[in-house]
Design a protein around this motif. Structure first.
Motif, PDB file in Angstrom:
ATOM      1  N   ASN A 158       0.821  -1.436  -0.009  1.00  0.00           N
ATOM      2  CA  ASN A 158      -0.189  -0.014   0.108  1.00  0.00           C
ATOM      3  C   ASN A 158       0.765   1.213  -0.100  1.00  0.00           C
ATOM      4  N   CYS A 159       1.989   1.082  -0.740  1.00  0.00           N
ATOM      5  CA  CYS A 159       2.961   2.612  -0.741  1.00  0.00           C
ATOM      6  C   CYS A 159       2.589   3.042  -2.316  1.00  0.00           C
ATOM      7  N   PRO A 160       2.305   4.533  -2.189  1.00  0.00           N
ATOM      8  CA  PRO A 160       2.279   5.163  -3.538  1.00  0.00           C
ATOM      9  C   PRO A 160       3.758   4.843  -4.181  1.00  0.00           C
ATOM     10  N   LEU A 161       3.642   4.818  -5.723  1.00  0.00           N
ATOM     11  CA  LEU A 161       4.867   4.696  -6.248  1.00  0.00           C
ATOM     12  C   LEU A 161       5.000   5.623  -7.512  1.00  0.00           C
ATOM     13  N   TYR A 162       5.995   6.023  -7.699  1.00  0.00           N
ATOM     14  CA  TYR A 162       6.460   7.141  -8.711  1.00  0.00           C
ATOM     15  C   TYR A 162       7.613   6.436  -9.828  1.00  0.00           C
ATOM     16  N   VAL A 163       6.840   6.266 -11.032  1.00  0.00           N
ATOM     17  CA  VAL A 163       8.269   5.642 -11.970  1.00  0.00           C
ATOM     18  C   VAL A 163       8.896   6.686 -12.640  1.00  0.00           C
ATOM     19  N   VAL A 164       9.990   6.786 -12.477  1.00  0.00           N
ATOM     20  CA  VAL A 164      10.695   7.897 -13.308  1.00  0.00           C
ATOM     21  C   VAL A 164      10.986   7.377 -14.671  1.00  0.00           C
ATOM     22  N   HIS A 165      11.269   8.449 -15.584  1.00  0.00           N
ATOM     23  CA  HIS A 165      11.694   8.231 -17.158  1.00  0.00           C
ATOM     24  C   HIS A 165      10.945   7.101 -17.683  1.00  0.00           C
ATOM     25  N   VAL A 166       9.586   7.365 -17.845  1.00  0.00           N
ATOM     26  CA  VAL A 166       8.862   6.275 -18.652  1.00  0.00           C
ATOM     27  C   VAL A 166       9.279   6.395 -20.133  1.00  0.00           C
ATOM     28  N   MET A 167       9.861   5.583 -20.699  1.00  0.00           N
ATOM     29  CA  MET A 167      10.612   5.677 -22.129  1.00  0.00           C
ATOM     30  C   MET A 167       9.941   5.020 -23.101  1.00  0.00           C
ATOM     31  N   SER A 168       8.952   3.986 -22.815  1.00  0.00           N
ATOM     32  CA  SER A 168       8.587   3.088 -23.846  1.00  0.00           C
ATOM     33  C   SER A 168       6.975   2.971 -23.803  1.00  0.00           C
ATOM     34  N   LYS A 169       6.365   2.496 -25.142  1.00  0.00           N
ATOM     35  CA  LYS A 169       4.895   2.459 -25.076  1.00  0.00           C
ATOM     36  C   LYS A 169       4.581   1.479 -23.984  1.00  0.00           C
ATOM     37  N   MET A 209      21.195   6.798 -22.924  1.00  0.00           N
ATOM     38  CA  MET A 209      20.699   7.163 -21.628  1.00  0.00           C
ATOM     39  C   MET A 209      19.967   5.852 -21.211  1.00  0.00           C
ATOM     40  N   GLY A 210      19.749   5.868 -19.847  1.00  0.00           N
ATOM     41  CA  GLY A 210      19.061   4.635 -19.322  1.00  0.00           C
ATOM     42  C   GLY A 210      17.654   5.013 -18.730  1.00  0.00           C
ATOM     43  N   PRO A 211      16.467   4.415 -18.897  1.00  0.00           N
ATOM     44  CA  PRO A 211      16.333   3.353 -20.054  1.00  0.00           C
ATOM     45  C   PRO A 211      16.512   4.288 -21.519  1.00  0.00           C
ATOM     46  N   PRO A 212      16.631   3.439 -22.635  1.00  0.00           N
ATOM     47  CA  PRO A 212      17.013   4.215 -23.935  1.00  0.00           C
ATOM     48  C   PRO A 212      15.920   4.709 -24.515  1.00  0.00           C
ATOM     49  N   LEU A 213      16.200   5.677 -25.585  1.00  0.00           N
ATOM     50  CA  LEU A 213      15.077   6.162 -26.209  1.00  0.00           C
ATOM     51  C   LEU A 213      14.636   4.802 -27.175  1.00  0.00           C
ATOM     52  N   ARG A 214      13.429   4.961 -27.447  1.00  0.00           N
ATOM     53  CA  ARG A 214      12.823   3.747 -28.299  1.00  0.00           C
ATOM     54  C   ARG A 214      12.918   3.986 -29.914  1.00  0.00           C
ATOM     55  N   PRO A 215      13.198   3.126 -30.552  1.00  0.00           N
ATOM     56  CA  PRO A 215      13.245   3.380 -32.142  1.00  0.00           C
ATOM     57  C   PRO A 215      11.956   3.507 -32.620  1.00  0.00           C
ATOM     58  N   ASP A 216      11.041   3.010 -32.200  1.00  0.00           N
ATOM     59  CA  ASP A 216       9.396   3.037 -32.751  1.00  0.00           C
ATOM     60  C   ASP A 216       9.193   4.600 -32.665  1.00  0.00           C
ATOM     61  N   PRO A 217       9.208   5.244 -34.135  1.00  0.00           N
ATOM     62  CA  PRO A 217       8.976   6.465 -34.173  1.00  0.00           C
ATOM     63  C   PRO A 217       7.568   6.925 -33.539  1.00  0.00           C
ATOM     64  N   SER A 218       6.737   6.248 -33.406  1.00  0.00           N
ATOM     65  CA  SER A 218       5.448   6.832 -32.917  1.00  0.00           C
ATOM     66  C   SER A 218       5.479   6.689 -31.263  1.00  0.00           C
ATOM     67  N   THR A 219       6.747   6.565 -30.695  1.00  0.00           N
ATOM     68  CA  THR A 219       6.592   6.488 -29.134  1.00  0.00           C
ATOM     69  C   THR A 219       6.401   8.042 -28.568  1.00  0.00           C
ATOM     70  N   PRO A 220       6.894   8.936 -29.161  1.00  0.00           N
ATOM     71  CA  PRO A 220       6.770  10.064 -28.630  1.00  0.00           C
ATOM     72  C   PRO A 220       5.477  10.718 -28.333  1.00  0.00           C
ATOM     73  N   GLY A 221       4.977  10.576 -29.655  1.00  0.00           N
ATOM     74  CA  GLY A 221       3.265  11.022 -29.623  1.00  0.00           C
ATOM     75  C   GLY A 221       2.421  10.203 -28.664  1.00  0.00           C
ATOM     76  N   TYR A 222       2.745   8.901 -28.705  1.00  0.00           N
ATOM     77  CA  TYR A 222       2.118   7.766 -27.706  1.00  0.00           C
ATOM     78  C   TYR A 222       2.188   8.434 -26.366  1.00  0.00           C
ATOM     79  N   LEU A 223       3.442   8.755 -25.933  1.00  0.00           N
ATOM     80  CA  LEU A 223       3.613   9.186 -24.505  1.00  0.00           C
ATOM     81  C   LEU A 223       3.071  10.514 -24.152  1.00  0.00           C
ATOM     82  N   MET A 224       2.801  11.250 -25.272  1.00  0.00           N
ATOM     83  CA  MET A 224       2.525  12.801 -24.897  1.00  0.00           C
ATOM     84  C   MET A 224       0.717  12.369 -25.094  1.00  0.00           C
ATOM     85  N   ASP A 225       0.272  11.451 -25.745  1.00  0.00           N
ATOM     86  CA  ASP A 225      -1.140  11.799 -25.472  1.00  0.00           C
ATOM     87  C   ASP A 225      -1.499  10.939 -24.223  1.00  0.00           C
ATOM     88  N   LEU A 226      -0.716  10.097 -23.634  1.00  0.00           N
ATOM     89  CA  LEU A 226      -1.149   9.502 -22.211  1.00  0.00           C
ATOM     90  C   LEU A 226      -0.834  10.704 -21.188  1.00  0.00           C
TER      91      LEU A 226
END
Length: 373
Positions: free
Chosen positions: A237-248, A293-310
């Motif tokens: 029952n601990c709140p969690l914060y996931v840093v640098h979410v990099m992938s879909k 960088m870690g985690p790495p940027l993802r080669p799927d070019p749709s990833t930035p837009g997907y993350l922005m939508d979320l």
């Protein structure tokens, strides 16, 4: 009486999280005193004409690493140049990370970071503290940091095997203690064991360039660790914060957990919102290494837009940068072995503009409420 600095920003459109409206902003000694139309101000107030412009609150970068000693070198942005860049880009507060070595005192590391930062910073700052090992002394120091130093967030690593990584048992203990002392747990979510094995495999195949960095830590390695951390945190029952979410894949895990009532927050970063991991295959080694960088940027070019939508949907919550800059010469430590390339990118100056460009768009239109700034 000491002379007061008074500024009236007049005629602009103020953009807050809940709305945007035409208003003036009165600032006295660096503190906003009033927002509204036709404000009455003392004689001698400096007036800035903001007609045709937008007025945004200063941004908060939730994730930086100024002058961090890491992978055999030290990040080139110190607390002066880094915060100066932040202010230039509209960010007026950063949250940096105290990262003690295994076996070292958290309290001593915290004081060392404070002593370094206090003399140099150009803007407000605060500190998260990393938990890189576990025993009863760490537990006691976490309590002291919360009760006496105002720290309320502790970061644990599921990656960087034999350096910072904690076992699942240690994560369980650390998360439980965060819950008990009223702190939020943060995680760098990648499976460190799988990364270590993947790196060996890539090198054995003769893959030594920056592309090997992404190949040895694919999306599923990030998604698995994200799911594992959420499961462990929920069990205590601990709140969690996931840093640098990099992938879909990892973002989907966070979004699904939030929709199922889990108390979890996901942080995409400016680099992940602004570009993708195809750079790792660039024929110019220095160019490719600059994006490692870690985690790495993802080669799927749709990833930035997907993350922005979320991010826009509140499935992801805030944006940082993981600003941890290294020069070309420093990156060259891994010229013949990608595992030795210092992990880190810039972003503290560019974060606000990246979010605006990718998340809001045409400045000629009325802006929607800002998210994650």
């Amino acid at each position: 009486m000491a002379h007061k600095s008074r500024i009236l920003i007049k005629g602009g459109k103020v953009v807050n999280e809940e709305c945007s409206e035409r208003a003036d902003v009165y600032v006295e000694d660096g503190i906003i005193q009033a927002v509204g139309l036709d404000l009455q101000t003392p004689a001698g107030t400096r007036v800035i004409d903001a007609r045709g412009n937008l007025i945004l609150p200063g941004g908060i970068d939730t994730h930086t690493h100024m002058e961090l000693a890491f992978m055999g070198t030290v990040a080139v942005d110190d607390f002066y140049t880094g915060t100066k860049a932040a202010v230039a880009g509209g960010t007026t507060m950063i949250l940096d990370f105290v990262i003690p070595q295994k076996g070292a005192s958290l309290l001593e590391a915290y004081e060392r970071w404070r002593n370094t930062a206090d003399r140099k910073v150009c803007c407000d700052y605060s500190l998260h503290v990393a938990v890189t090992w576990w025993d009863e002394s760490v537990k006691r120091e976490m309590e002291t940091l919360v009760q006496e130093k105002g720290v309320n967030s502790f970061k644990m690593f599921l990656a960087y095997k034999n350096v910072f990584m904690l076992s699942d048992h240690e994560l369980y203990s650390a998360f439980s203690h965060c819950k008990d002392i009223g702190a939020i747990a943060q995680v760098h979510a990648e499976n460190g064991d799988l990364i270590a094995e993947g790196a060996k495999k890539m090198l054995s195949l003769g893959i030594t360039g920056p592309e090997g960095h992404e190949l040895c830590r694919p999306e599923e390695v990030e998604a698995e660790a994200t799911q594992r951390a959420i499961t462990i945190a929920h069990s205590v029952n601990c709140p969690l914060y996931v840093v640098h979410v990099m992938s879909k894949s990892a973002a989907k895990v966070v979004a699904s957990a939030r929709r199922n009532g889990r108390v979890v927050f996901g942080e995409p970063i400016a680099a992940g919102l602004g570009t993708d991991g195809t750079h790792y295959w660039n024929k110019d080694w220095a160019h490719a290494a600059g994006f490692v960088m870690g985690p790495p940027l993802r080669p799927d070019p749709s990833t930035p837009g997907y993350l922005m939508d979320l991010l826009a949907n509140d499935d992801l919550s805030v944006t940082g940068t993981d600003n941890c800059t290294f020069s070309v010469c420093q990156k060259a430590l891994g010229k013949d072995d990608f595992t030795k390339i210092p992990n880190g990118v810039n972003g503290v100056e560019d974060r606000m503009s990246v979010i605006w460009e990718k998340g809001v768009g045409d400045l000629s239109q009325d802006p929607p409420p800002g998210r994650g700034l």
